[in-house]
Design a protein around this motif. Sequence first.
Motif, PDB file in Angstrom:
ATOM      1  N   SER A 113       7.645  19.538 -14.720  1.00  0.00           N
ATOM      2  CA  SER A 113       8.578  19.305 -15.835  1.00  0.00           C
ATOM      3  C   SER A 113       7.883  19.326 -17.195  1.00  0.00           C
ATOM      4  O   SER A 113       8.505  19.656 -18.203  1.00  0.00           O
ATOM      5  CB  SER A 113       9.327  17.984 -15.632  1.00  0.00           C
ATOM      6  OG  SER A 113      10.261  18.148 -14.586  1.00  0.00           O
ATOM      7  N   THR A 116       8.096  22.921 -17.980  1.00  0.00           N
ATOM      8  CA  THR A 116       9.441  23.510 -18.104  1.00  0.00           C
ATOM      9  C   THR A 116      10.293  22.851 -19.187  1.00  0.00           C
ATOM     10  O   THR A 116      11.200  23.475 -19.721  1.00  0.00           O
ATOM     11  CB  THR A 116      10.212  23.449 -16.768  1.00  0.00           C
ATOM     12  OG1 THR A 116      10.402  22.080 -16.411  1.00  0.00           O
ATOM     13  CG2 THR A 116       9.469  24.159 -15.651  1.00  0.00           C
ATOM     14  N   ASN A 117      10.032  21.574 -19.488  1.00  0.00           N
ATOM     15  CA  ASN A 117      10.869  20.931 -20.529  1.00  0.00           C
ATOM     16  C   ASN A 117      10.120  19.905 -21.375  1.00  0.00           C
ATOM     17  O   ASN A 117      10.748  19.124 -22.082  1.00  0.00           O
ATOM     18  CB  ASN A 117      12.136  20.322 -19.905  1.00  0.00           C
ATOM     19  CG  ASN A 117      11.824  19.186 -18.955  1.00  0.00           C
ATOM     20  OD1 ASN A 117      11.421  18.102 -19.385  1.00  0.00           O
ATOM     21  ND2 ASN A 117      11.990  19.392 -17.657  1.00  0.00           N
ATOM     22  N   PRO A 132       8.313  23.372 -24.115  1.00  0.00           N
ATOM     23  CA  PRO A 132       8.148  24.060 -22.829  1.00  0.00           C
ATOM     24  C   PRO A 132       7.373  25.366 -22.989  1.00  0.00           C
ATOM     25  O   PRO A 132       7.356  25.959 -24.082  1.00  0.00           O
ATOM     26  CB  PRO A 132       9.587  24.364 -22.399  1.00  0.00           C
ATOM     27  CG  PRO A 132      10.468  23.544 -23.274  1.00  0.00           C
ATOM     28  CD  PRO A 132       9.714  23.253 -24.523  1.00  0.00           C
ATOM     29  N   ASP A 144      10.416  28.997 -13.966  1.00  0.00           N
ATOM     30  CA  ASP A 144      10.355  27.545 -14.137  1.00  0.00           C
ATOM     31  C   ASP A 144      10.401  26.850 -12.776  1.00  0.00           C
ATOM     32  O   ASP A 144      11.325  27.081 -11.983  1.00  0.00           O
ATOM     33  CB  ASP A 144      11.536  27.060 -14.987  1.00  0.00           C
ATOM     34  CG  ASP A 144      11.253  27.173 -16.476  1.00  0.00           C
ATOM     35  OD1 ASP A 144      10.124  27.558 -16.844  1.00  0.00           O
ATOM     36  OD2 ASP A 144      12.164  26.877 -17.276  1.00  0.00           O
ATOM     37  N   ASN A 254      16.164  18.766 -17.484  1.00  0.00           N
ATOM     38  CA  ASN A 254      15.639  18.763 -18.848  1.00  0.00           C
ATOM     39  C   ASN A 254      15.789  17.394 -19.508  1.00  0.00           C
ATOM     40  O   ASN A 254      16.813  16.738 -19.354  1.00  0.00           O
ATOM     41  CB  ASN A 254      16.363  19.818 -19.699  1.00  0.00           C
ATOM     42  CG  ASN A 254      15.950  21.211 -19.284  1.00  0.00           C
ATOM     43  OD1 ASN A 254      14.977  21.390 -18.552  1.00  0.00           O
ATOM     44  ND2 ASN A 254      16.694  22.210 -19.738  1.00  0.00           N
ATOM     45  N   ASN A 255      14.774  16.997 -20.233  1.00  0.00           N
ATOM     46  CA  ASN A 255      14.763  15.740 -20.998  1.00  0.00           C
ATOM     47  C   ASN A 255      15.046  14.505 -20.148  1.00  0.00           C
ATOM     48  O   ASN A 255      15.624  13.545 -20.626  1.00  0.00           O
ATOM     49  CB  ASN A 255      15.782  15.804 -22.157  1.00  0.00           C
ATOM     50  CG  ASN A 255      15.559  17.022 -23.017  1.00  0.00           C
ATOM     51  OD1 ASN A 255      14.424  17.386 -23.295  1.00  0.00           O
ATOM     52  ND2 ASN A 255      16.634  17.692 -23.407  1.00  0.00           N
TER      53      ASN A 255
END
Length: 265
Positions: A113, A116-117, A132, A144, A254-255
């Motif tokens: 992660s 990716t984010n 990212p 991803d 995400n997040n």
Amino acid sequence: ETKPRLPVIYLNLQECTCCTESLLRSAHPLIADLIFNMISLDYMEPLQAAAGKQAEEIRLKTMKDYPGAYLLIVEGSATLGDGGVYCTIGGKSSTELLKEVANGAAAVIAYGSCATNACVQGAYPNPTQAVPIRKVVKNKPVIDVPGCPPIAEVITGTIVHYLTYGKIPELTNLGRPKAFYQHRVHDNCVRRAFFDAGQFVESFDDAGAKQGWCLYKVGCKGPTTYNACAITEWNDGVSYPIKSGHPCIGCSENNYFDNTPFYTR
Ligand code: SF4
Ligand code: SF4
Ligand code: F3S
């Protein structure tokens, strides 16, 4: 078995190295098989015997000998703050290094992660301006593979797919390998029958928790989290957070650090 081993450069940028730890526990394929028989892992800071100038020379040699042919795996986020000074490798900003190595790669796997984010580094207030990998690498296919960390067999399975078919796997609309990220954790969850029956844990250690009831009311994010945990499971198919009594915190979304019910600012 007859193919030459694929050269791989693995960069560790802003991360905690648990993604590396997860990778090293792959059982299918065995990590030793992957590293010694299937790929040529030419550069990876936590594993390589070489250090300093010698290690950087090996990276440069792979880039020169296999232009457009090596695979780049990146663990960790890129950092844009103050010219990238918050993470430097071999005397240059890691973001500059990322651009340089990605330029000659056939494809890039953003692993974990952070990659990716931007994960924990990108959480509020994101002091290093972590981003990212796909925000920096725009001229190459980026796969991803999110999770904090991802399941070992998800990353090694993605690599082996590339080795076997010579192309990147089919991806979801978010750019993740479909084989591992097309289902929500909720879809195949071991506690799903309790969700359907309306039997919920109301607080940790209550009677429902002891019966293995659904964790939705104590914050489970399984219904909105796409990951392979409920099917592939962890540690060679032993368990996953929900099966072990902890709600999913959505670590592949995400997040998630800003959205999780457990870590508040
Ligand atoms: Fe560590 Fe999570 Fe980042 Fe992987 S994604 S390096 S486990 S913080
Ligand atoms: Fe869905 Fe979470 Fe309940 Fe499992 S524990 S059924 S993922 S809400
Ligand atoms: Fe992460 Fe949820 Fe799986 S927290 S490890 S996606 S069960």
